[in-house]
Design a protein around this motif. Sequence first.
Motif, mmCIF file in Angstrom:
data_model
loop_
_atom_site.group_PDB
_atom_site.id
_atom_site.type_symbol
_atom_site.label_atom_id
_atom_site.label_comp_id
_atom_site.label_asym_id
_atom_site.label_seq_id
_atom_site.Cartn_x
_atom_site.Cartn_y
_atom_site.Cartn_z
ATOM 1 N N CYS A 78 0.800 -1.238 0.000
ATOM 2 C CA CYS A 78 0.000 0.000 0.000
ATOM 3 C C CYS A 78 0.833 1.289 0.000
ATOM 4 O O CYS A 78 0.259 2.384 -0.005
ATOM 5 N N TRP A 79 2.178 1.190 -0.004
ATOM 6 C CA TRP A 79 3.004 2.404 0.085
ATOM 7 C C TRP A 79 2.810 3.362 -1.104
ATOM 8 O O TRP A 79 2.766 4.589 -0.902
ATOM 9 N N PRO A 80 2.681 2.866 -2.335
ATOM 10 C CA PRO A 80 2.414 3.805 -3.451
ATOM 11 C C PRO A 80 1.137 4.625 -3.236
ATOM 12 O O PRO A 80 1.098 5.817 -3.582
ATOM 13 N N LEU A 81 0.118 4.002 -2.642
ATOM 14 C CA LEU A 81 -1.131 4.722 -2.361
ATOM 15 C C LEU A 81 -0.936 5.775 -1.265
ATOM 16 O O LEU A 81 -1.530 6.857 -1.315
ATOM 17 N N VAL A 82 -0.073 5.458 -0.285
ATOM 18 C CA VAL A 82 0.233 6.407 0.800
ATOM 19 C C VAL A 82 0.944 7.629 0.219
ATOM 20 O O VAL A 82 0.606 8.781 0.548
ATOM 21 N N GLN A 83 1.918 7.377 -0.655
ATOM 22 C CA GLN A 83 2.675 8.485 -1.282
ATOM 23 C C GLN A 83 1.766 9.365 -2.133
ATOM 24 O O GLN A 83 1.902 10.600 -2.141
ATOM 25 N N GLU A 88 -0.801 14.840 -2.554
ATOM 26 C CA GLU A 88 -1.828 15.866 -2.779
ATOM 27 C C GLU A 88 -1.684 17.039 -1.789
ATOM 28 O O GLU A 88 -2.091 18.159 -2.087
ATOM 29 N N HIS A 89 -1.093 16.746 -0.612
ATOM 30 C CA HIS A 89 -0.856 17.793 0.394
ATOM 31 C C HIS A 89 0.604 18.259 0.376
ATOM 32 O O HIS A 89 1.042 18.953 1.307
ATOM 33 N N TYR A 90 1.361 17.825 -0.638
ATOM 34 C CA TYR A 90 2.770 18.205 -0.829
ATOM 35 C C TYR A 90 3.634 17.784 0.367
ATOM 36 O O TYR A 90 4.428 18.547 0.891
ATOM 37 N N SER A 129 -1.662 -1.314 12.791
ATOM 38 C CA SER A 129 -2.497 -2.310 12.082
ATOM 39 C C SER A 129 -3.832 -1.762 11.580
ATOM 40 O O SER A 129 -4.749 -2.529 11.291
ATOM 41 N N VAL A 130 -3.979 -0.443 11.462
ATOM 42 C CA VAL A 130 -5.196 0.138 10.877
ATOM 43 C C VAL A 130 -5.069 0.034 9.360
ATOM 44 O O VAL A 130 -4.044 0.431 8.799
ATOM 45 N N PRO A 131 -6.083 -0.475 8.655
ATOM 46 C CA PRO A 131 -5.977 -0.590 7.196
ATOM 47 C C PRO A 131 -5.889 0.782 6.513
ATOM 48 O O PRO A 131 -6.383 1.783 7.046
ATOM 49 N N PHE A 132 -5.261 0.813 5.329
ATOM 50 C CA PHE A 132 -5.006 2.082 4.630
ATOM 51 C C PHE A 132 -6.311 2.817 4.303
ATOM 52 O O PHE A 132 -6.379 4.041 4.400
ATOM 53 N N GLU A 133 -7.368 2.067 3.932
ATOM 54 C CA GLU A 133 -8.652 2.680 3.546
ATOM 55 C C GLU A 133 -9.221 3.535 4.681
ATOM 56 O O GLU A 133 -9.837 4.573 4.424
ATOM 57 N N GLN A 134 -9.009 3.088 5.941
ATOM 58 C CA GLN A 134 -9.501 3.850 7.092
ATOM 59 C C GLN A 134 -8.508 4.928 7.516
ATOM 60 O O GLN A 134 -8.904 6.045 7.876
ATOM 61 N N ALA A 135 -7.220 4.610 7.465
ATOM 62 C CA ALA A 135 -6.182 5.550 7.924
ATOM 63 C C ALA A 135 -6.129 6.816 7.073
ATOM 64 O O ALA A 135 -5.801 7.889 7.579
ATOM 65 N N VAL A 136 -6.458 6.725 5.771
ATOM 66 C CA VAL A 136 -6.411 7.903 4.866
ATOM 67 C C VAL A 136 -7.414 8.971 5.294
ATOM 68 O O VAL A 136 -7.207 10.153 5.014
ATOM 69 N N ARG A 137 -8.472 8.571 5.981
ATOM 70 C CA ARG A 137 -9.494 9.530 6.416
ATOM 71 C C ARG A 137 -8.945 10.593 7.355
ATOM 72 O O ARG A 137 -9.553 11.648 7.524
#
Length: 383
Positions: A78-83, A88-90, A129-137
């Motif tokens: 999931c690291w590419p999605l995190v980057q 978007e926030h630079y 251990s929080v999934p990326f879909e929730q952590a992005v919020r």
Amino acid sequence: MADGDPEGAEGGSKRKEKPRHRSKKKAAAAVDESELLTVPDGWKEPPFTREDNPKGLLEESSFATLFPKYREAYLKECWPLVQKALGEHYVNAALDLIEGSMTVTTTKKTFDPYAIIRARDLIKLLARSVPFEQAVRILQDDVACDIIKIGTLVRKRDTFIKRRGRLLGPKGSTLKALELLTNCYIMVQGNTVSALGPFSGLKEVRKVVLDTMKNIHPIYNIKTLMIKRELAKDPVLRSQSWERFLPKFKRKNLKKRKEPKKKNTKKEYTPFPPPQPESQIDKELASGEYFLKERQKKRKRVEEIKAKQADALKKRQEERNKAFIPPKEKPAVKTKKASTEKKIDIEAIKEKVKNAKKKKLGALPMEEVKLKMAADEKKKKKK
């Protein structure tokens, strides 16, 4: 002098009034600030844009967080999605698999000073251990997070595991109920509880988690939250106190103190010392064993042992024989013989049969017929 007296009196009255103002301030400070704040319905804070900070940030800021080994495979995926989300926030994001850490840093283009704090919270949640879909919020303005440490709140490991299990409930039902009532995502992992959602919900989640670790079952807090949710819908009750509606649970300590098996009872006080116990030699002298020879003593011991063995063998044999003893049978009930004392009167029976033959089947007896005849005659005379 006369003019100065009233001033002094006024000054004294002012001095006396000051503590009253202080007490009022203390009472106002004691009230929770969140209860005093009222936000109109449907109001949202405007988003922070580049126009609010056109020159950007003066210094570069960075945060790093370590992550456990078992999260390495998931973070790689999931690291590419995190980057992309942080781009978007630079904000730059770096993953170090050798050291086992995640780092976020601001850039020259970063205009939102709070973006780095949100990025720090994002990598903290991913490490817990929080999934990326929730952590992005967490990158949204109206969402915050809270990581509650519960590992040191309970001493014994067994009780800690039991109380942590209460938070989850059977098949995760308790956790799901908390999520629905607080509008928060809750993740129980190891020695921490990660929560993600609005500020008001996070406050309730923290209270429930800490109460659970203090041996207060979460179902009580869930019941209170349900009542609060219904009361918030009523516009009249919003400005009123809800204490009369909320349930008050009394803590019952049912655990009784363990009583010792052997209770030491105090004997009555006597000034005389206790009698001296008899020694082994005194006992032998009293029984006469002291004057016996060694062979005689040995023979006596052997005889005692044999007598004990014989008694034990006898008891064992009796217990075995119990299975072969037949049970006591109930005494058979003797049938009473028909008494021949009463003689049957045959002539009386013959007369009854003759009378029965004379009568017609279903016919009334002679006395009743005569009475009916008399009643009919009386009716005819009256007419």
